[in-house]
Scaffold this active site. Structure first.
Site, PDB file in Angstrom:
ATOM      1  N   SER A 127       0.845  -1.193   0.000  1.00  0.00           N
ATOM      2  CA  SER A 127       0.000   0.000   0.000  1.00  0.00           C
ATOM      3  C   SER A 127       0.881   1.242   0.000  1.00  0.00           C
ATOM      4  O   SER A 127       1.642   1.484   0.929  1.00  0.00           O
ATOM      5  CB  SER A 127      -0.901   0.014   1.228  1.00  0.00           C
ATOM      6  OG  SER A 127      -1.393   1.325   1.417  1.00  0.00           O
ATOM      7  N   HIS A 163      -0.968  -1.204  -4.536  1.00  0.00           N
ATOM      8  CA  HIS A 163      -2.258  -0.842  -3.943  1.00  0.00           C
ATOM      9  C   HIS A 163      -2.291   0.668  -3.692  1.00  0.00           C
ATOM     10  O   HIS A 163      -1.472   1.201  -2.948  1.00  0.00           O
ATOM     11  CB  HIS A 163      -2.439  -1.619  -2.641  1.00  0.00           C
ATOM     12  CG  HIS A 163      -3.772  -1.440  -1.988  1.00  0.00           C
ATOM     13  ND1 HIS A 163      -4.898  -2.138  -2.365  1.00  0.00           N
ATOM     14  CD2 HIS A 163      -4.169  -0.634  -0.974  1.00  0.00           C
ATOM     15  CE1 HIS A 163      -5.921  -1.782  -1.609  1.00  0.00           C
ATOM     16  NE2 HIS A 163      -5.510  -0.860  -0.756  1.00  0.00           N
ATOM     17  N   ASP A 217      -4.435   3.817  -2.352  1.00  0.00           N
ATOM     18  CA  ASP A 217      -5.563   4.190  -1.498  1.00  0.00           C
ATOM     19  C   ASP A 217      -6.024   5.613  -1.775  1.00  0.00           C
ATOM     20  O   ASP A 217      -5.355   6.573  -1.416  1.00  0.00           O
ATOM     21  CB  ASP A 217      -5.162   4.060  -0.026  1.00  0.00           C
ATOM     22  CG  ASP A 217      -4.994   2.611   0.395  1.00  0.00           C
ATOM     23  OD1 ASP A 217      -5.960   1.835   0.240  1.00  0.00           O
ATOM     24  OD2 ASP A 217      -3.902   2.256   0.882  1.00  0.00           O
ATOM     25  N   MET A 222      -8.558   8.518  -0.959  1.00  0.00           N
ATOM     26  CA  MET A 222      -9.472   8.943   0.121  1.00  0.00           C
ATOM     27  C   MET A 222      -9.905  10.384  -0.109  1.00  0.00           C
ATOM     28  O   MET A 222      -9.088  11.231  -0.473  1.00  0.00           O
ATOM     29  CB  MET A 222      -8.753   8.855   1.468  1.00  0.00           C
ATOM     30  CG  MET A 222      -8.156   7.492   1.761  1.00  0.00           C
ATOM     31  SD  MET A 222      -7.475   7.440   3.424  1.00  0.00           S
ATOM     32  CE  MET A 222      -6.647   5.833   3.385  1.00  0.00           C
ATOM     33  N   HIS A 242      -7.966   1.381  -4.683  1.00  0.00           N
ATOM     34  CA  HIS A 242      -8.963   1.221  -3.616  1.00  0.00           C
ATOM     35  C   HIS A 242      -9.625   2.577  -3.366  1.00  0.00           C
ATOM     36  O   HIS A 242      -9.015   3.469  -2.789  1.00  0.00           O
ATOM     37  CB  HIS A 242      -8.234   0.692  -2.367  1.00  0.00           C
ATOM     38  CG  HIS A 242      -9.094   0.565  -1.152  1.00  0.00           C
ATOM     39  ND1 HIS A 242      -8.552   0.320   0.103  1.00  0.00           N
ATOM     40  CD2 HIS A 242     -10.440   0.640  -0.971  1.00  0.00           C
ATOM     41  CE1 HIS A 242      -9.530   0.246   0.991  1.00  0.00           C
ATOM     42  NE2 HIS A 242     -10.676   0.446   0.370  1.00  0.00           N
ATOM     43  N   MET A 268     -11.839   4.952  -1.530  1.00  0.00           N
ATOM     44  CA  MET A 268     -12.553   5.270  -0.280  1.00  0.00           C
ATOM     45  C   MET A 268     -13.159   6.647  -0.461  1.00  0.00           C
ATOM     46  O   MET A 268     -12.727   7.629   0.150  1.00  0.00           O
ATOM     47  CB  MET A 268     -11.580   5.207   0.904  1.00  0.00           C
ATOM     48  CG  MET A 268     -11.223   3.774   1.295  1.00  0.00           C
ATOM     49  SD  MET A 268      -9.720   3.665   2.273  1.00  0.00           S
ATOM     50  CE  MET A 268      -8.504   3.591   0.955  1.00  0.00           C
ATOM     51  N   MET A 316     -11.916  -5.496   4.528  1.00  0.00           N
ATOM     52  CA  MET A 316     -11.091  -4.635   5.381  1.00  0.00           C
ATOM     53  C   MET A 316     -10.840  -5.323   6.723  1.00  0.00           C
ATOM     54  O   MET A 316     -11.769  -5.829   7.353  1.00  0.00           O
ATOM     55  CB  MET A 316     -11.785  -3.294   5.642  1.00  0.00           C
ATOM     56  CG  MET A 316     -11.935  -2.380   4.431  1.00  0.00           C
ATOM     57  SD  MET A 316     -10.406  -2.036   3.528  1.00  0.00           S
ATOM     58  CE  MET A 316      -9.401  -1.250   4.789  1.00  0.00           C
ATOM     59  N   GLY A 327      -9.074   4.289   6.370  1.00  0.00           N
ATOM     60  CA  GLY A 327      -8.724   5.689   6.620  1.00  0.00           C
ATOM     61  C   GLY A 327      -7.247   5.917   6.892  1.00  0.00           C
ATOM     62  O   GLY A 327      -6.695   6.925   6.481  1.00  0.00           O
ATOM     63  N   PHE A 328      -6.631   4.974   7.582  1.00  0.00           N
ATOM     64  CA  PHE A 328      -5.237   5.184   7.970  1.00  0.00           C
ATOM     65  C   PHE A 328      -4.438   3.883   7.913  1.00  0.00           C
ATOM     66  O   PHE A 328      -4.984   2.809   8.148  1.00  0.00           O
ATOM     67  CB  PHE A 328      -5.169   5.750   9.390  1.00  0.00           C
ATOM     68  CG  PHE A 328      -5.902   7.057   9.527  1.00  0.00           C
ATOM     69  CD1 PHE A 328      -5.262   8.260   9.229  1.00  0.00           C
ATOM     70  CD2 PHE A 328      -7.242   7.087   9.912  1.00  0.00           C
ATOM     71  CE1 PHE A 328      -5.951   9.462   9.316  1.00  0.00           C
ATOM     72  CE2 PHE A 328      -7.941   8.283   9.997  1.00  0.00           C
ATOM     73  CZ  PHE A 328      -7.293   9.480   9.700  1.00  0.00           C
ATOM     74  N   GLY A 329      -3.129   4.030   7.640  1.00  0.00           N
ATOM     75  CA  GLY A 329      -2.232   2.883   7.706  1.00  0.00           C
ATOM     76  C   GLY A 329      -1.791   2.682   9.149  1.00  0.00           C
ATOM     77  O   GLY A 329      -2.074   3.507  10.022  1.00  0.00           O
ATOM     78  N   GLY A 330      -1.119   1.578   9.399  1.00  0.00           N
ATOM     79  CA  GLY A 330      -0.513   1.356  10.709  1.00  0.00           C
ATOM     80  C   GLY A 330      -1.452   0.966  11.834  1.00  0.00           C
ATOM     81  O   GLY A 330      -1.087   1.051  13.006  1.00  0.00           O
ATOM     82  N   ASP A 334      -7.098  -6.241   3.683  1.00  0.00           N
ATOM     83  CA  ASP A 334      -6.389  -4.959   3.757  1.00  0.00           C
ATOM     84  C   ASP A 334      -6.429  -4.383   5.161  1.00  0.00           C
ATOM     85  O   ASP A 334      -7.505  -4.087   5.669  1.00  0.00           O
ATOM     86  CB  ASP A 334      -7.055  -3.999   2.750  1.00  0.00           C
ATOM     87  CG  ASP A 334      -6.370  -2.643   2.661  1.00  0.00           C
ATOM     88  OD1 ASP A 334      -5.314  -2.448   3.291  1.00  0.00           O
ATOM     89  OD2 ASP A 334      -6.910  -1.779   1.936  1.00  0.00           O
ATOM     90  N   GLY A 335      -5.242  -4.230   5.754  1.00  0.00           N
ATOM     91  CA  GLY A 335      -5.117  -3.545   7.041  1.00  0.00           C
ATOM     92  C   GLY A 335      -4.444  -4.384   8.103  1.00  0.00           C
ATOM     93  O   GLY A 335      -4.918  -5.462   8.452  1.00  0.00           O
ATOM     94  N   GLY A 336      -3.308  -3.897   8.567  1.00  0.00           N
ATOM     95  CA  GLY A 336      -2.617  -4.553   9.678  1.00  0.00           C
ATOM     96  C   GLY A 336      -2.001  -5.902   9.349  1.00  0.00           C
ATOM     97  O   GLY A 336      -1.741  -6.705  10.241  1.00  0.00           O
ATOM     98  N   GLY A 350       1.021  -2.257   4.032  1.00  0.00           N
ATOM     99  CA  GLY A 350       1.629  -0.927   3.978  1.00  0.00           C
ATOM    100  C   GLY A 350       2.831  -0.859   4.885  1.00  0.00           C
ATOM    101  O   GLY A 350       3.981  -0.992   4.449  1.00  0.00           O
TER     102      GLY A 350
END
Ligand code: DX5
Ligand code: ZN
Length: 214
Positions: free
Chosen positions: A6, A31, A33, A35, A64, A66, A135, A140-143, A173-175, A195
């Site tokens: 990402s 990827h 993102d 937003m 992606h 959003m 998801m 909304g946010f990485g990390g 997607d995410g974490g 990411g």
């Protein structure tokens, strides 16, 4: 496992070089993102930026969206060079029309489910899709921390795809990183977005290799 780094975690002042670096490191897809500060509480970049960075790799661009009204911008992202466009099922656009518009542009279409949206929500659209993105954090946010409680949703979607004999891919997607990839793979995910785990690694190519081995 296919790995899609990402770009949200990259250095935006040199996004093109970052994409080239991920290409060399063995990324399968890029990827991206998008937003709008309305559908999610963060703003990133849009089609003009994607168009500028498109020449830095031949790998597929997984866009992606959003954004609240994806239908309105499909042509822009298609013109910018997207290979896969995913939109949120929770967005305001007419979902059938948006999928149709993406397919008419010769692009792969996917629907994204936020953590609170149940697996069944995507079932009516499954036959028209190339991909379902689940998801594993609030968008909304990485990390953010991986939500392991999304794995039953992955399994439910996978089961329905198998039952209908479809070849729809499942992306998460995410974490996702070294500590969570095994669970993701076991649940049946085909493509993992990463990411932080890739961009903050000392050696991104090693990081991608490790994740891709699952
Ligand atoms: C979140 C984005 C993700 C995010 C993933 O809204 O859709 O793609 O950048 O980043 P990590 O892997 O750091 O959770
Ligand atoms: Zn994403």
């Amino acid at each position: 496992m296919l790995i899609a780094p990402s770009l949200l975690s990259c250095d935006f002042s040199k996004m093109g070089e970052e994409i080239a670096r991920m290409d060399k490191a063995g990324a399968d897809w890029m990827h991206l993102d998008v937003m709008d500060g309305h559908f999610v509480p963060n703003i990133t970049f849009g089609a003009p930026v994607i168009k500028w960075v498109r020449p830095f790799t031949d790998k597929p661009f997984d866009v992606h969206l959003m954004i609240s009204d994806p239908l309105r911008y499909i042509d822009d992202f298609a013109d910018a060079g997207a290979d896969i466009i995913t939109l949120h099922i929770e967005s305001d656009s007419d979902i059938d029309k948006t999928i149709e518009k993406i397919k008419n542009r010769g692009i792969k279409a996917g629907l994204v489910l936020k953590p609170k949206t149940p697996a069944e929500a995507v079932f009516p659209y499954l036959d028209k899709l190339d991909l379902v993105l689940i998801m594993t954090v609030e968008p909304g946010f990485g990390g953010q921390s991986f939500m392991a409680d999304m794995m039953p949703k992955v399994r439910a979607v996978k089961e329905e795809i198998t039952k209908r004999g479809l070849s729809v891919l499942i992306e998460a997607d995410g974490g996702i990183g070294e500590a969570t990839i095994a669970e993701v793979a076991e649940a049946g995910v085909d493509v993992s977005v990463a990411g932080t785990a890739v961009f903050k690694a000392d050696d991104p190519s090693q990081a991608i290799k490790k994740l891709a081995a699952y």
